[in-house]
Design a protein around this motif. Structure first.
Motif, PDB file in Angstrom:
ATOM      1  N   GLY A 156      -8.188   3.199  46.264  1.00  0.00           N
ATOM      2  CA  GLY A 156      -9.592   3.451  45.943  1.00  0.00           C
ATOM      3  C   GLY A 156     -10.475   3.518  47.158  1.00  0.00           C
ATOM      4  N   PHE A 157      -9.985   3.034  48.304  1.00  0.00           N
ATOM      5  CA  PHE A 157     -10.777   3.062  49.531  1.00  0.00           C
ATOM      6  C   PHE A 157     -10.438   4.269  50.401  1.00  0.00           C
ATOM      7  CE2 PHE A 157     -10.359  -1.632  48.702  1.00  0.00           C
ATOM      8  CZ  PHE A 157     -11.665  -1.797  48.262  1.00  0.00           C
ATOM      9  N   GLY A 158      -9.709   5.240  49.843  1.00  0.00           N
ATOM     10  CA  GLY A 158      -9.304   6.411  50.624  1.00  0.00           C
ATOM     11  C   GLY A 158     -10.457   7.130  51.303  1.00  0.00           C
ATOM     12  N   PRO A 159     -11.569   7.443  50.609  1.00  0.00           N
ATOM     13  CA  PRO A 159     -12.693   8.128  51.279  1.00  0.00           C
ATOM     14  C   PRO A 159     -13.271   7.340  52.450  1.00  0.00           C
ATOM     15  CG  PRO A 159     -12.922   8.265  48.896  1.00  0.00           C
ATOM     16  CD  PRO A 159     -11.788   7.323  49.162  1.00  0.00           C
ATOM     17  N   GLU A 160     -13.306   5.999  52.326  1.00  0.00           N
ATOM     18  CA  GLU A 160     -13.828   5.185  53.420  1.00  0.00           C
ATOM     19  C   GLU A 160     -12.941   5.279  54.654  1.00  0.00           C
ATOM     20  OE1 GLU A 160     -13.713   4.340  50.343  1.00  0.00           O
ATOM     21  OE2 GLU A 160     -15.533   3.272  49.708  1.00  0.00           O
ATOM     22  N   PHE A 161     -11.600   5.229  54.437  1.00  0.00           N
ATOM     23  CA  PHE A 161     -10.693   5.338  55.578  1.00  0.00           C
ATOM     24  C   PHE A 161     -10.779   6.720  56.215  1.00  0.00           C
ATOM     25  CE2 PHE A 161      -8.371   1.955  53.140  1.00  0.00           C
ATOM     26  CZ  PHE A 161      -8.588   0.947  54.068  1.00  0.00           C
ATOM     27  N   LEU A 162     -10.883   7.766  55.393  1.00  0.00           N
ATOM     28  CA  LEU A 162     -11.011   9.120  55.925  1.00  0.00           C
ATOM     29  C   LEU A 162     -12.292   9.256  56.738  1.00  0.00           C
ATOM     30  CD1 LEU A 162      -9.887  11.997  56.031  1.00  0.00           C
ATOM     31  CD2 LEU A 162     -11.142  12.486  53.913  1.00  0.00           C
ATOM     32  N   ALA A 163     -13.402   8.701  56.221  1.00  0.00           N
ATOM     33  CA  ALA A 163     -14.670   8.755  56.951  1.00  0.00           C
ATOM     34  C   ALA A 163     -14.578   7.976  58.256  1.00  0.00           C
ATOM     35  CB  ALA A 163     -15.804   8.215  56.080  1.00  0.00           C
ATOM     36  N   TYR A 164     -13.861   6.837  58.245  1.00  0.00           N
ATOM     37  CA  TYR A 164     -13.731   6.040  59.472  1.00  0.00           C
ATOM     38  C   TYR A 164     -12.984   6.804  60.563  1.00  0.00           C
ATOM     39  CZ  TYR A 164     -11.524   2.883  62.758  1.00  0.00           C
ATOM     40  OH  TYR A 164     -11.050   2.318  63.904  1.00  0.00           O
ATOM     41  N   PHE A 165     -11.803   7.357  60.214  1.00  0.00           N
ATOM     42  CA  PHE A 165     -11.009   8.052  61.221  1.00  0.00           C
ATOM     43  C   PHE A 165     -11.738   9.296  61.733  1.00  0.00           C
ATOM     44  CE2 PHE A 165      -7.488   5.700  59.113  1.00  0.00           C
ATOM     45  CZ  PHE A 165      -7.033   5.027  60.227  1.00  0.00           C
ATOM     46  N   GLY A 166     -12.422   9.998  60.825  1.00  0.00           N
ATOM     47  CA  GLY A 166     -13.182  11.162  61.268  1.00  0.00           C
ATOM     48  C   GLY A 166     -14.330  10.780  62.179  1.00  0.00           C
ATOM     49  N   SER A 167     -15.039   9.699  61.848  1.00  0.00           N
ATOM     50  CA  SER A 167     -16.165   9.255  62.675  1.00  0.00           C
ATOM     51  C   SER A 167     -15.681   8.747  64.027  1.00  0.00           C
ATOM     52  CB  SER A 167     -16.954   8.159  61.953  1.00  0.00           C
ATOM     53  OG  SER A 167     -17.491   8.646  60.742  1.00  0.00           O
ATOM     54  N   PHE A 168     -14.547   8.016  64.024  1.00  0.00           N
ATOM     55  CA  PHE A 168     -14.015   7.518  65.306  1.00  0.00           C
ATOM     56  C   PHE A 168     -13.606   8.683  66.195  1.00  0.00           C
ATOM     57  CE2 PHE A 168     -11.052   5.868  68.335  1.00  0.00           C
ATOM     58  CZ  PHE A 168     -11.511   4.590  68.621  1.00  0.00           C
ATOM     59  N   ALA A 169     -12.969   9.693  65.602  1.00  0.00           N
ATOM     60  CA  ALA A 169     -12.584  10.870  66.388  1.00  0.00           C
ATOM     61  C   ALA A 169     -13.813  11.557  66.967  1.00  0.00           C
ATOM     62  CB  ALA A 169     -11.792  11.845  65.513  1.00  0.00           C
ATOM     63  N   THR A 170     -14.896  11.619  66.189  1.00  0.00           N
ATOM     64  CA  THR A 170     -16.120  12.245  66.690  1.00  0.00           C
ATOM     65  C   THR A 170     -16.685  11.473  67.863  1.00  0.00           C
ATOM     66  OG1 THR A 170     -16.625  13.078  64.468  1.00  0.00           O
ATOM     67  CG2 THR A 170     -18.445  12.987  66.047  1.00  0.00           C
ATOM     68  N   VAL A 171     -16.764  10.139  67.745  1.00  0.00           N
ATOM     69  CA  VAL A 171     -17.274   9.314  68.846  1.00  0.00           C
ATOM     70  C   VAL A 171     -16.382   9.466  70.080  1.00  0.00           C
ATOM     71  CG1 VAL A 171     -17.756   6.953  69.608  1.00  0.00           C
ATOM     72  CG2 VAL A 171     -18.364   7.665  67.294  1.00  0.00           C
ATOM     73  N   GLY A 172     -15.071   9.400  69.864  1.00  0.00           N
ATOM     74  CA  GLY A 172     -14.154   9.506  70.992  1.00  0.00           C
ATOM     75  C   GLY A 172     -14.239  10.843  71.704  1.00  0.00           C
ATOM     76  N   LEU A 173     -14.369  11.923  70.941  1.00  0.00           N
ATOM     77  CA  LEU A 173     -14.438  13.247  71.565  1.00  0.00           C
ATOM     78  C   LEU A 173     -15.783  13.482  72.242  1.00  0.00           C
ATOM     79  CD1 LEU A 173     -12.577  15.356  68.871  1.00  0.00           C
ATOM     80  CD2 LEU A 173     -11.755  14.735  71.154  1.00  0.00           C
ATOM     81  N   LEU A 174     -16.862  12.934  71.699  1.00  0.00           N
ATOM     82  CA  LEU A 174     -18.150  13.022  72.394  1.00  0.00           C
ATOM     83  C   LEU A 174     -18.094  12.256  73.715  1.00  0.00           C
ATOM     84  CD1 LEU A 174     -20.674  12.657  69.426  1.00  0.00           C
ATOM     85  CD2 LEU A 174     -20.434  14.648  70.940  1.00  0.00           C
ATOM     86  N   TRP A 175     -17.402  11.101  73.712  1.00  0.00           N
ATOM     87  CA  TRP A 175     -17.209  10.390  74.981  1.00  0.00           C
ATOM     88  C   TRP A 175     -16.368  11.234  75.938  1.00  0.00           C
ATOM     89  CZ3 TRP A 175     -12.649   9.177  77.378  1.00  0.00           C
ATOM     90  CH2 TRP A 175     -12.764   8.429  78.551  1.00  0.00           C
ATOM     91  N   PHE A 176     -15.334  11.896  75.418  1.00  0.00           N
ATOM     92  CA  PHE A 176     -14.479  12.730  76.248  1.00  0.00           C
ATOM     93  C   PHE A 176     -15.285  13.848  76.908  1.00  0.00           C
ATOM     94  CE2 PHE A 176     -11.949  16.712  76.295  1.00  0.00           C
ATOM     95  CZ  PHE A 176     -11.083  16.392  77.330  1.00  0.00           C
ATOM     96  N   VAL A 177     -16.185  14.463  76.157  1.00  0.00           N
ATOM     97  CA  VAL A 177     -17.041  15.511  76.722  1.00  0.00           C
ATOM     98  C   VAL A 177     -17.962  14.919  77.790  1.00  0.00           C
ATOM     99  CG1 VAL A 177     -18.855  17.180  76.202  1.00  0.00           C
ATOM    100  CG2 VAL A 177     -16.930  16.920  74.640  1.00  0.00           C
ATOM    101  N   HIS A 178     -18.531  13.748  77.489  1.00  0.00           N
ATOM    102  CA  HIS A 178     -19.409  13.075  78.450  1.00  0.00           C
ATOM    103  C   HIS A 178     -18.646  12.737  79.728  1.00  0.00           C
ATOM    104  CE1 HIS A 178     -21.841   9.758  80.146  1.00  0.00           C
ATOM    105  NE2 HIS A 178     -22.862  10.300  79.511  1.00  0.00           N
ATOM    106  N   HIS A 179     -17.436  12.234  79.569  1.00  0.00           N
ATOM    107  CA  HIS A 179     -16.597  11.910  80.732  1.00  0.00           C
ATOM    108  C   HIS A 179     -16.290  13.166  81.553  1.00  0.00           C
ATOM    109  CE1 HIS A 179     -13.172  10.557  83.090  1.00  0.00           C
ATOM    110  NE2 HIS A 179     -12.439  11.499  82.532  1.00  0.00           N
ATOM    111  N   SER A 180     -15.956  14.252  80.871  1.00  0.00           N
ATOM    112  CA  SER A 180     -15.649  15.494  81.584  1.00  0.00           C
ATOM    113  C   SER A 180     -16.864  16.008  82.341  1.00  0.00           C
ATOM    114  CB  SER A 180     -15.170  16.558  80.593  1.00  0.00           C
ATOM    115  OG  SER A 180     -14.023  16.119  79.897  1.00  0.00           O
ATOM    116  N   LEU A 181     -18.041  15.885  81.731  1.00  0.00           N
ATOM    117  CA  LEU A 181     -19.263  16.342  82.391  1.00  0.00           C
ATOM    118  C   LEU A 181     -19.552  15.529  83.640  1.00  0.00           C
ATOM    119  CD1 LEU A 181     -21.909  17.951  82.528  1.00  0.00           C
ATOM    120  CD2 LEU A 181     -22.887  16.305  80.903  1.00  0.00           C
ATOM    121  N   PHE A 182     -19.542  14.200  83.511  1.00  0.00           N
ATOM    122  CA  PHE A 182     -19.896  13.355  84.656  1.00  0.00           C
ATOM    123  C   PHE A 182     -18.780  13.286  85.690  1.00  0.00           C
ATOM    124  CE2 PHE A 182     -23.432  12.213  82.091  1.00  0.00           C
ATOM    125  CZ  PHE A 182     -24.407  11.760  82.985  1.00  0.00           C
ATOM    126  N   LEU A 183     -17.603  13.743  85.353  1.00  0.00           N
ATOM    127  CA  LEU A 183     -16.559  13.886  86.360  1.00  0.00           C
ATOM    128  C   LEU A 183     -16.955  14.930  87.394  1.00  0.00           C
ATOM    129  CD1 LEU A 183     -13.641  13.010  87.145  1.00  0.00           C
ATOM    130  CD2 LEU A 183     -12.829  14.950  85.813  1.00  0.00           C
TER     131      LEU A 183
END
Length: 514
Positions: free
Chosen positions: A317-344
């Motif tokens: 029953g918590f499937g949507p919450e887990f899907l939202a978590y992994f998607g949100s974490f991926a978004t945060v991580g990839l935005l950090w990756f872009v930020h890291h690439s820029l400031f590199l």
């Protein structure tokens, strides 16, 4: 909490004659024995600054929690909630986040003037940090009771005391010159520097004191004054530019350079910008799991009674919450990756780039709210559609301000960017594509959910899943795209002799930094 201390040093360093170097030895010889003893008890400020950066990044980020934990009932319209309580909380969060980052930027400049610390300065800095950590509570009061002035009174009082502590730090530092920047130590204008820095620092407490006065009879003006605090350097720069134009262009003396210390191109510590940004991204990524741990662990008795002891069935029953978590974490991580690439590839950061980075981080801090909204409402409901569109807006602005940093660096000082990503650099198009990917995808998802509202949730989750693969294939996609553009606009093949020889822009990083 003034933002401009380091400019004083930077502008006057250029005006100081080269005899400063010859005065260093005589200055050190003039130190009293007590000064020499105090000098031996000092230490580098690196660890204190790292601790302060971590603390301020945590405080700035956790301010999203009262917003993210705003409860909206299923039968309550999200648009109505946004227009009422939630909109107020979001506005106060953004303003408070920016003010905390103003305090952080002022901290950078203060400790670029005072490069060494002793026990007294370390304790004064801890007192300053203690008050900054109290700011989230005052924010919660402001957001929960916007009509009550107590929240803004406490907030402004904290800011005033922080400014006074920083003024004490400046006074103490100038009373012990061996704690100061080496160039200020050898300067003949220490008294002038001291009073100018104090004048700059005390502007913000004065504005907050005026905001307290207005809060008693016209509270909206108090929020206007707090917004002025954020943009004070740029307002001051614009006023002085207009004043100079009205008076006519005059030759600037070394002292008059102090009146132009708010320039957007003034340098900012790149290392501390990266450290603060990394802290915000790390904390946002961590906040996402808190609700999973708190709300998505089933009660053992309920598992036994409703699901016959099957934990797997209970977790389904918590499937949507887990899907939202992994998607949100991926978004945060990839935005950090872009930020890291820029400031590199960023070799020098400016005040304007720091402000744009602050705006980007403010929207990144809103991602826990996006996570909460995307799984909170019934499927195919109006609230779900609006929640997904709000998430797209947050992601869009977090990415677009990252691109604005790159644009500011492109149009700023030439040595602010490595040649790889400047015009005609080998990675210019690749960096553009990397920075444009999230804003483009977020905008496209928003438009698709407007046209196909009944499929809003699948569209949004497909976006979250496909973007990581797009990053993996991005360099290949850019090369294919550039090849197709050349075929379309330059179909005739050029011989090797017809191709002009350009200077290879691929210089080593060390050559750019040194």
């Amino acid at each position: 909490m003034g933002e401009n201390e380091v400019e004083i040093v930077e502008h006057h360093v250029e005006e100081e004659p080269e005899r400063n170097g010859t005065r260093t030895h005589s200055f050190l010889e003039s130190l009293t024995p007590s000064d020499r003893e105090g000098n031996s008890s000092t230490q580098s400020s690196h660890r204190l600054l790292a601790y302060s950066d971590a603390l301020i990044s945590i405080i700035a980020t956790v301010m999203i929690l009262p917003v993210a934990h705003t409860k909206i009932e299923d039968d309550e319209e999200l648009k109505e909630s946004l227009q009422n309580l939630l909109a107020t909380k979001i506005a106060v969060y953004l303003m408070t986040f920016l003010i905390v980052t103003v305090a952080w930027a002022a901290h950078i400049r203060l400790f670029q003037v005072i490069e060494r610390i002793d026990d007294c300065l370390a304790l004064l800095n801890l007192a300053c940090m203690m008050l900054i950590t109290f700011l989230p509570y005052t924010f919660s009061l402001m957001a929960t009771f916007p009509e009550n002035i107590l929240g803004i009174l406490l907030f402004c009082s904290c800011v005033i005391v922080i400014g006074l502590i920083q003024a004490i730090i400046v006074t103490y530092g100038f009373s012990r010159p061996f704690l100061l920047n080496d160039q200020i130590q050898t300067s003949e204008n220490q008294g002038y520097y001291k009073w100018h820095i104090l004048k700059v620092i005390l502007r913000v407490p004065i504005l907050c004191f005026v905001a307290i006065i207005f809060s008693f009879f016209f509270s909206p003006m108090s929020y206007v004054l707090l917004a002025i605090v954020i943009f004070l350097p740029y307002i001051s720069q614009s006023v002085k530019w207009c004043y100079r134009k009205a008076k006519g262009q005059v030759e600037e003396s070394p002292d008059s350079m102090l009146f132009y210390s708010f320039h957007p191109n003034e340098p900012l510590s790149k290392e501390r910008v990266e450290a603060f940004s990394d802290g915000v991204y790390a904390i946002v990524a961590t906040l996402l799991i808190l609700d999973i741990c708190e709300d998505n662990v089933p009660d053992p008795r309920e598992v036994q009674e409703k699901f016959g002891g099957s934990l797997i069935e209970a977790l389904q029953g918590f499937g949507p919450e887990f899907l939202a978590y992994f998607g949100s974490f991926a978004t945060v991580g990839l935005l950090w990756f872009v930020h890291h690439s820029l400031f590199l590839h960023v070799t020098k950061t400016s005040r304007l780039m720091g402000l744009l980075n602050t705006f980007s981080l403010a929207f990144v801090g809103g991602l826990p709210l996006a996570y909460q909204l995307t799984h909170e409402f019934p499927r195919n409901s109006r609230n779900e559609l609006e929640a997904i569109q709000i998430s797209c807006v947050i992601i869009f602005f977090a990415g677009i301000f990252q691109m604005a940093i790159w644009v500011a660096a492109l149009f700023g000082e030439r040595r602010a960017l490595h040649p790889y990503v400047r015009y005609a650099g080998r990675d210019h198009a690749f960096m553009f594509a990397k920075l444009a990917l999230y804003p483009s995808v977020a905008l496209g998802t928003f438009l698709l959910t407007c046209a196909l509202s009944q499929f809003s949730a699948p569209i949004f989750h497909v976006m979250e899943v496909t973007v990581p693969f797009a990053f993996l294939l991005l360099r290949l996609l850019v090369r294919v795209g550039l090849t197709l553009l050349r075929l379309v606009f330059s179909p005739a093949k050029q011989s090797a002799s017809d191709v002009p020889e350009y200077e290879d822009p691929r210089l080593p990083f060390t050559e750019m930094v040194n």
